[in-house]
Design a protein around this motif. Sequence first.
Motif, PDB file in Angstrom:
ATOM      1  N   ALA A  22       0.831  -1.210   0.000  1.00 46.43           N
ATOM      2  CA  ALA A  22       0.000   0.000   0.000  1.00 46.43           C
ATOM      3  C   ALA A  22       0.863   1.257   0.000  1.00 46.43           C
ATOM      4  N   SER A  23       1.967   1.223   0.749  1.00 50.55           N
ATOM      5  CA  SER A  23       2.855   2.393   0.790  1.00 50.55           C
ATOM      6  C   SER A  23       3.519   2.626  -0.561  1.00 50.55           C
ATOM      7  N   ILE A  24       3.914   1.545  -1.237  1.00 56.42           N
ATOM      8  CA  ILE A  24       4.516   1.671  -2.564  1.00 56.42           C
ATOM      9  C   ILE A  24       3.499   2.210  -3.562  1.00 56.42           C
ATOM     10  N   PHE A  25       2.251   1.778  -3.436  1.00 55.63           N
ATOM     11  CA  PHE A  25       1.188   2.279  -4.315  1.00 55.63           C
ATOM     12  C   PHE A  25       1.039   3.791  -4.162  1.00 55.63           C
ATOM     13  N   CYS A  26       1.027   4.269  -2.913  1.00 54.28           N
ATOM     14  CA  CYS A  26       0.900   5.709  -2.664  1.00 54.28           C
ATOM     15  C   CYS A  26       2.116   6.465  -3.179  1.00 54.28           C
ATOM     16  N   LEU A  27       3.312   5.928  -2.923  1.00 59.38           N
ATOM     17  CA  LEU A  27       4.531   6.599  -3.370  1.00 59.38           C
ATOM     18  C   LEU A  27       4.626   6.647  -4.888  1.00 59.38           C
ATOM     19  N   ALA A  28       4.187   5.578  -5.543  1.00 60.39           N
ATOM     20  CA  ALA A  28       4.230   5.559  -7.006  1.00 60.39           C
ATOM     21  C   ALA A  28       3.338   6.644  -7.594  1.00 60.39           C
ATOM     22  N   LEU A  29       2.179   6.868  -6.968  1.00 60.64           N
ATOM     23  CA  LEU A  29       1.240   7.871  -7.471  1.00 60.64           C
ATOM     24  C   LEU A  29       1.749   9.295  -7.275  1.00 60.64           C
ATOM     25  N   SER A  30       2.590   9.514  -6.265  1.00 60.06           N
ATOM     26  CA  SER A  30       3.035  10.883  -5.963  1.00 60.06           C
ATOM     27  C   SER A  30       4.491  11.132  -6.330  1.00 60.06           C
ATOM     28  N   ALA A  31       5.390  10.227  -5.933  1.00 62.56           N
ATOM     29  CA  ALA A  31       6.818  10.466  -6.146  1.00 62.56           C
ATOM     30  C   ALA A  31       7.209  10.357  -7.617  1.00 62.56           C
ATOM     31  N   ALA A  32       6.632   9.419  -8.347  1.00 55.26           N
ATOM     32  CA  ALA A  32       7.002   9.244  -9.758  1.00 55.26           C
ATOM     33  C   ALA A  32       6.672  10.475 -10.606  1.00 55.26           C
ATOM     34  N   PRO A  33       5.477  11.084 -10.479  1.00 53.04           N
ATOM     35  CA  PRO A  33       5.226  12.324 -11.227  1.00 53.04           C
ATOM     36  C   PRO A  33       6.178  13.456 -10.844  1.00 53.04           C
ATOM     37  N   VAL A  34       6.523  13.550  -9.558  1.00 50.09           N
ATOM     38  CA  VAL A  34       7.495  14.561  -9.126  1.00 50.09           C
ATOM     39  C   VAL A  34       8.831  14.308  -9.823  1.00 50.09           C
ATOM     40  N   GLY A  35       9.203  13.035  -9.940  1.00 49.60           N
ATOM     41  CA  GLY A  35      10.443  12.689 -10.629  1.00 49.60           C
ATOM     42  C   GLY A  35      10.425  13.097 -12.094  1.00 49.60           C
ATOM     43  N   VAL A  36       9.256  12.994 -12.741  1.00 42.41           N
ATOM     44  CA  VAL A  36       9.139  13.416 -14.145  1.00 42.41           C
ATOM     45  C   VAL A  36       9.456  14.897 -14.280  1.00 42.41           C
ATOM     46  N   PHE A  37       8.924  15.705 -13.378  1.00 46.42           N
ATOM     47  CA  PHE A  37       9.201  17.145 -13.435  1.00 46.42           C
ATOM     48  C   PHE A  37      10.666  17.438 -13.135  1.00 46.42           C
ATOM     49  N   LEU A  38      11.280  16.665 -12.249  1.00 48.08           N
ATOM     50  CA  LEU A  38      12.711  16.845 -11.992  1.00 48.08           C
ATOM     51  C   LEU A  38      13.528  16.552 -13.250  1.00 48.08           C
ATOM     52  N   VAL A  39      13.150  15.492 -13.961  1.00 52.01           N
ATOM     53  CA  VAL A  39      13.850  15.146 -15.207  1.00 52.01           C
ATOM     54  C   VAL A  39      13.651  16.233 -16.253  1.00 52.01           C
ATOM     55  N   MET A  40      12.419  16.694 -16.415  1.00 48.67           N
ATOM     56  CA  MET A  40      12.124  17.704 -17.420  1.00 48.67           C
ATOM     57  C   MET A  40      12.808  19.035 -17.117  1.00 48.67           C
TER      58      MET A  40
END
Length: 292
Positions: A22-40
Amino acid sequence: MNFYDLLISPFAEFDFMRYALASIFCLALSAAPVGVFLVMRRMSLVGDALSHAVLPGAAIGYIFAGLSLPAMSIGGFVAGMLMALLAGLVSRFTTLKEDANFAAFYLSSLAIGVILVSKQKDGSVDLLHLLFGSVLAVDIPALQLIAIAASITITALAIIYRPLVLESIDPLFLKAVGGKGGFWHVVFLVLVVMNLVAGFQALGTLMSVGLMMLPAITARLWAKNMGMLILLSVLLALFCGFAGLLFSYHVEIPSGPAIILCCGVLYTLSVIFGSEGGIVTKWIRGKKHRTA
């Protein structure tokens, strides 16, 4: 070993595995999009720097309150934001670029954090598990913290999506139309630090940045559209989290490194076969161009 025992049984039989998933599910929904903006925004290493800055703050919280989730989370958040603000101030008043200052501050923060952790005699093993990743560290309070951080992040990204995209693609245009790019930059850094603090419960302070950055970097090798980048990074993070938890359970290794290892394997495959700049794809396109 049948399909049920391999993929379902660990989550059906053990609460801590369900909490971790459940924690990984929540982190995937929030941290991964933040990572996209960091890359961009070409700020990939900033996430790594801030993850190191969280370490001494969490360690100080442990010194004063023991294994207290609120104390360690607040300590990590304050330390991360302090490093981000100091790096920005030094960049403004000196000739050094922000990335150089982040490197200087994160190396110093890492050294301080390791020293603080190493000086703890009682309970230091538990602290190391908490900071460097342990599936056993995720309990109900930790899951609630991660869920709250994810909810705030998703809501904030939805609200500031347009100015954040504009600042990532054309910051000069945003400044020209009075878009307050500096304000959105600070808000974005708050989201980065908040997700890193939430992530250290499941992945460890030094591994939480991996789930933020690796799926985003991998997605960039398969998609160009911003919406597809975010969607694909979330799906990759979910898959790696699920596979990594199973791998750590069956092989009996720490969950954080197992999840990041899965992310690294997908990244390596994407470097070779990715449709947007992978080695094989570029070779095939180059060959077609030469024969045309």
